[in-house]
Scaffold this motif. Structure first.
Motif, PDB file in Angstrom:
ATOM      1  N   ASP A   1     -10.496   1.863   0.292  1.00  0.00           N
ATOM      2  CA  ASP A   1      -9.163   1.788   0.359  1.00  0.00           C
ATOM      3  C   ASP A   1      -9.028   1.299   1.298  1.00  0.00           C
TER       4      ASP A   1
ATOM      5  N   LYS B   1       0.594   4.355  -2.798  1.00  0.00           N
ATOM      6  CA  LYS B   1       0.877   5.682  -2.440  1.00  0.00           C
ATOM      7  C   LYS B   1       1.393   6.288  -2.594  1.00  0.00           C
TER       8      LYS B   1
ATOM      9  N   THR C   1       1.028  -1.292   0.437  1.00  0.00           N
ATOM     10  CA  THR C   1      -0.243  -0.291  -0.350  1.00  0.00           C
ATOM     11  C   THR C   1       0.608   1.081  -0.161  1.00  0.00           C
TER      12      THR C   1
ATOM     13  N   SER D   1       0.162   7.535   6.040  1.00  0.00           N
ATOM     14  CA  SER D   1       0.205   7.725   4.737  1.00  0.00           C
ATOM     15  C   SER D   1      -1.336   8.115   4.628  1.00  0.00           C
TER      16      SER D   1
ATOM     17  N   ASP E   1      -3.727  11.720   3.937  1.00  0.00           N
ATOM     18  CA  ASP E   1      -4.503  12.653   2.973  1.00  0.00           C
ATOM     19  C   ASP E   1      -5.322  13.146   4.303  1.00  0.00           C
TER      20      ASP E   1
END
Length: 188
Positions: free
Chosen positions: A145, A53, A49, A178, A182
Motif C-alpha cells: 500500500d 480510499k 490515494t 487516512s 485505518d
C-alpha cells in the motif's frame, strides 16, 4: 489505421524507494494481465490515494473545485485516454461531454486519472503503449500500500494514533490521516 484502445484500471499507488519521493501509479489492463507503472510525485500520489480510499477533506481540494465547476455546468468526464508516452512521460486527454458535444482537453496523466476516478469514467490507453510500457506481472506478488506513515513516529496506542491523526488533519496531510485512521480502526 485506427489505433486500438484498451481499458485500464487503477490498481494502486506504490512508494518507490529510489529515487526518493517518487511513486508509481500502477495501471492494469481490464480483462488482461498487462500492467503499466506511471511515475508520479508525492503531490500527485496524495490526492489519487485519497480518492481511492474515499478520504474526505474538511475543505475542498483543487480537484473538488474543478468537479463542482463541471457539475454546475452539467459537464461530464466521459473518458480519459493515455495517447502517448515519450521519454517515460505519459500524455493524456480528458474527454468532457456537454449535451452532445465532446471536447478533448490535454492533461497531465495524474490529473486525468484523478478526474476519471472522481467521475467514475473509464480510462483507456492505446494498446501499443500498453504493450511497450507493460512490466512483467507475477500473480503471486502482492502490492504494498502507498503509505506516508513512515514519516510519522510509530504510535502504538489508540490515543497516540488519534493525536497523530488530529495533527495530520490540522496540517492538511490527508494521506497520512487516512493511514492513521485505518490503523485506529484496526486497533479498535
Amino acid at each position: 489505421m485506427e489505433r486500438k484502445k484498451a481499458e485500464v484500471l487503477v490498481i494502486g499507488v506504490i512508494n518507490i524507494q529510489e529515487p526518493s519521493g517518487t511513486y508509481a501509479l500502477l495501471l492494469g489492463e481490464l480483462n488482461g494481465n498487462r500492467q503499466v507503472p506511471v511515475i508520479i510525485g508525492p503531490a500527485e500520489a496524495n490526492p489519487i490515494t485519497m480518492q481511492l480510499k474515499g478520504v474526505e477533506t474538511p475543505r475542498p481540494t483543487t480537484h473538488d473545485l474543478f468537479k463542482s465547476c463541471l457539475r454546475t455546468f452539467n459537464i461530464k468526464v466521459s473518458e480519459v485516454l493515455i495517447y502517448r508516452v515519450e521519454e517515460g512521460i505519459f500524455y493524456s486527454y480528458v474527454y468532457l461531454k456537454h449535451n452532445h458535444d465532446v471536447v478533448a482537453i490535454d492533461a497531465r496523466t495524474s490529473d486525468a486519472i484523478l478526474l476519471a476516478l472522481t467521475f467514475h469514467a473509464p480510462i483507456y490507453m492505446y494498446d501499443d503503449i500498453l504493450e511497450t510500457q507493460c512490466m512483467p506481472y507475477d500473480e503471486d506478488e502482492e502490492l504494498d500500500d502507498y503509505s506516508m506513515a513512515n514519516e510519522s513516529e510509530e504510535a502504538e496506542s489508540v490515543e497516540e494514533l488519534e493525536m497523530a491523526l488530529e495533527k495530520a488533519i490540522k496540517d492538511e496531510n490527508y494521506e497520512l490521516a487516512s493511514v492513521l485512521r485505518d490503523k485506529i480502526k484496526k486497533q479498535k
